[in-house]
Design an enzyme around this catalytic site. Structure first.
Site, PDB file in Angstrom:
ATOM      1  N   THR A  86       0.840  -1.123  -0.060  1.00  0.00           N
ATOM      2  CA  THR A  86       0.052   0.017   0.055  1.00  0.00           C
ATOM      3  C   THR A  86       0.842   1.167   0.040  1.00  0.00           C
ATOM      4  OG1 THR A  86      -1.635  -1.198   1.108  1.00  0.00           O
ATOM      5  CG2 THR A  86      -1.748   1.363   1.170  1.00  0.00           C
TER       6      THR A  86
ATOM      7  N   ASP B 182      -9.300  -3.010  -0.470  1.00  0.00           N
ATOM      8  CA  ASP B 182      -8.103  -3.604   0.052  1.00  0.00           C
ATOM      9  C   ASP B 182      -8.674  -4.438   1.386  1.00  0.00           C
ATOM     10  OD1 ASP B 182      -5.336  -3.739   0.098  1.00  0.00           O
ATOM     11  OD2 ASP B 182      -5.466  -3.139   2.060  1.00  0.00           O
TER      12      ASP B 182
ATOM     13  N   HIS C 188      -1.314  -9.424  -0.919  1.00  0.00           N
ATOM     14  CA  HIS C 188      -0.551  -8.987  -2.141  1.00  0.00           C
ATOM     15  C   HIS C 188       0.900  -8.784  -1.613  1.00  0.00           C
ATOM     16  CE1 HIS C 188      -1.008  -4.938  -0.234  1.00  0.00           C
ATOM     17  NE2 HIS C 188      -2.454  -5.411   0.174  1.00  0.00           N
TER      18      HIS C 188
END
Length: 556
Positions: free
Chosen positions: A87, A301, A490
């Site tokens: 992020t 997210d 991720h």
């Protein structure tokens, strides 16, 4: 406040959104050309974990704001080109024009073994010099100090101090990394509504919006109705060994459950409502300058982490996001302001391996518990008789740091042993040393052609990166144990984490689609050119994207 933005904007009654928004008539469409004056308002939106795969999967279902943007200038194969697809690094590229190698934001968390405090791990958006703080959630002092380069807002302020810059996001690191150092107002969601840096008070309108958001967080929410478009995703996927499942949650929550509030469309509605309120109160886009409103939408997210990318929860979120953006744009249309929108994402994402295995990808798996950097560091230290702790890391992949207490000979021996052990693990794709990356230039080629080393180099900063970097094989989820709340993630070098849409829209701008690969570092020079802000090309990695179809160019 419900999940839809229209309901979120019902805080009008509290004064948090001004009725003047609806007063002015819509301006007639005028074709945008190279001679068209700069828009009065630029809206930069980041949808956290909105991968190119999600955009492609749901594009035919969009009827609201995302449908509008999909009729603009569309780069469906945008890239967060670097390897550390987290992020903070991703947000640091969007409005700076620089890769993490130059922004200095190499990861959400990294280590500075020379830091004065006992906690050597640093959060990307903190000031570790503040006494009594640590990198743990809720215990750090939020700060922009670690960002090494200027943002679009910083460039705009330097060109014209009257330009207004406002940044609102679900996460502090999104608001900070996109907002930069000169934002007039910068804030993010927390359990009490909205907050900003320590000691920085919210403006009166932000306080009113904060109170409305806090009231929404405090109220319980019943389950939402599953839309017909999401029925095919309504499959319970077992996770963990305690009977938990994902795929059937309908966003119900108890009052005061901030974590579940953030993992729902309500969170994005709150940010959009606050952004609308601040725009109206400050009359952004109504003066002589071009203003910049930055919005970081984080719910996608949290939903991706908590339930994966292919369940009914994500389907409901995509449809809600489309609807909320449509409502937000409709309110802006009613003001008659000439505004431009850019929407992208900080990274992509990958579904949980349990659902992948059910859906035709049996090789998907979770990281083996034996791939534990702490255990490996301890074993090597004991074998070689080295001081402990030997190895510092934030997980089984990414940057690995060796103790500063080692002699050069000990450092060499530890590196040799550790690199060999990581390379020998069946789930490890590669181990690359900092020395290898330092000797390599950042690639200037198209990001879809980048090698693994190219990706890692774009994230490598010699003052902040580790002694070596571990890369996991594709579709190895770096979460050893799954459970409700954190089942997917991720952060890899693979394209499912790198690829994001990059969308531009302005009334009168002829739309076109360019499927060739571009990068998020191209956004800054593109927007700067449109609004007439001059940049020092030597200080950015990106290039201007021509948004005018035909012989004219928007790049000046």
């Amino acid at each position: 406040m419900t999940t839809a933005l229209a309901a979120a904007l019902s805080i009008t009654a509290t004064g948090a959104v001004l009725a003047q928004d609806m007063a002015a008539p819509a301006a007639p469409a005028v074709k945008v050309t190279a001679a068209t004056p700069a828009p009065k308002l630029v809206i930069a939106i980041s949808v956290d974990q909105f991968s190119a795969d999600l955009f492609a999967e749901y594009r035919s279902h969009f009827t609201g704001g995302l449908a509008r943007l999909a009729q603009g200038v569309v780069f469906p194969s945008g890239y967060q080109a670097h390897g550390a697809t987290e992020t903070c690094p991703g947000h640091s590229t969007i409005l700076t024009g620089n890769h993490p190698a130059h922004t200095g934001i190499i990861a959400n968390n990294y280590f500075d073994l020379s830091a004065a405090r006992a906690d050597k791990r640093l959060y990307c958006a903190e000031d570790e010099t503040v006494a009594g703080t640590s990198s743990k959630s809720g215990q750090y002092a939020a700060s922009v100090n670690h960002l090494l380069v200027a943002t679009l807002g910083d460039w705009m302020k330097a060109a014209d101090p009257k330009a207004q810059i406002v940044s609102v996001a679900g996460k502090d690191r999104a608001a900070i990394m996109m907002g930069g150092r000169k934002a007039d107002e910068l804030m993010w969601l927390f359990p009490g509504g909205l907050t900003s840096y320590r000691g920085v008070p919210l403006s009166p309108i932000a306080e009113k919006a904060s109170a409305a958001i806090a009231a929404a967080i405090a109220a319980p929410r019943p389950a939402l109705t599953l839309p017909a478009d999401c029925a095919s995703h309504d499959i319970a996927i077992p996770v963990g060994d305690k009977g938990a499942t994902v795929g059937t949650w309908r966003f119900q929550r108890d009052g005061g459950d901030f974590r579940r509030f953030m993992a729902s469309p309500e969170a994005d509605g709150a940010v959009l409502a606050a952004g609308a309120a601040l725009r109206a109160a400050r009359r952004m886009g109504e003066g002589d300058t071009t203003d910049l409103l930055i919005l970081g939408l984080s719910a996608t997210d949290y939903i991706g982490h908590g339930t994966g990318t292919e369940g009914s929860e994500m389907c409901m979120q995509m449809l809600a996001l489309d609807r909320q953006l449509g409502d937000f744009f409709a309110r802006l249309d009613a003001t008659g302001i000439d505004y431009m929108v850019m929407l992208t994402a900080d990274h992509g994402g990958h579904d949980l391996p349990e659902r992948n295995r059910q859906n035709a990808w049996p090789a998907a798996e979770r990281v083996d518990k034996t791939l534990d950097p702490d255990a490996m560091g301890k074993a090597v230290a004991e074998k070689l008789g080295l001081p402990q702790p030997l190895l510092y890391s934030d997980g089984p992949l990414g940057d690995m740091y060796l103790s500063k207490a080692l002699t050069p000979a000990q450092h060499k021996a530890a590196m040799t042993e550790l690199v060999a052990r990581f390379k020998a693990h069946r789930q490890v794709e590669a181990v690359v040393t900092g020395e290898e990356l330092a000797a390599r230039p950042i690639s200037k080629q198209s990001p879809d052609t980048w090698t693994l080393l190219d990706k890692l180099r774009a994230s490598y900063n010699p003052q902040r990166s580790g002694d070596f970097i571990v890369v996991l094989k594709p579709r190895v989820t770096p979460i050893a144990e799954s459970g409700m709340g954190y089942v997917a993630t991720h952060g890899s070098v693979w394209d499912y984490d790198r690829r994001v849409p990059i969308l531009f829209w302005r009334k009168g701008l002829r739309g076109f689609e360019q499927p060739n690969a571009v990068m998020t570092v191209d956004i800054l020079p593109t927007l700067a050119s449109v609004i007439g802000v001059r940049l020092d090309a030597n200080k950015i990695d990106g290039r201007c994207l021509d948004l005018l179809s035909g012989p004219e160019s928007s790049c000046r």
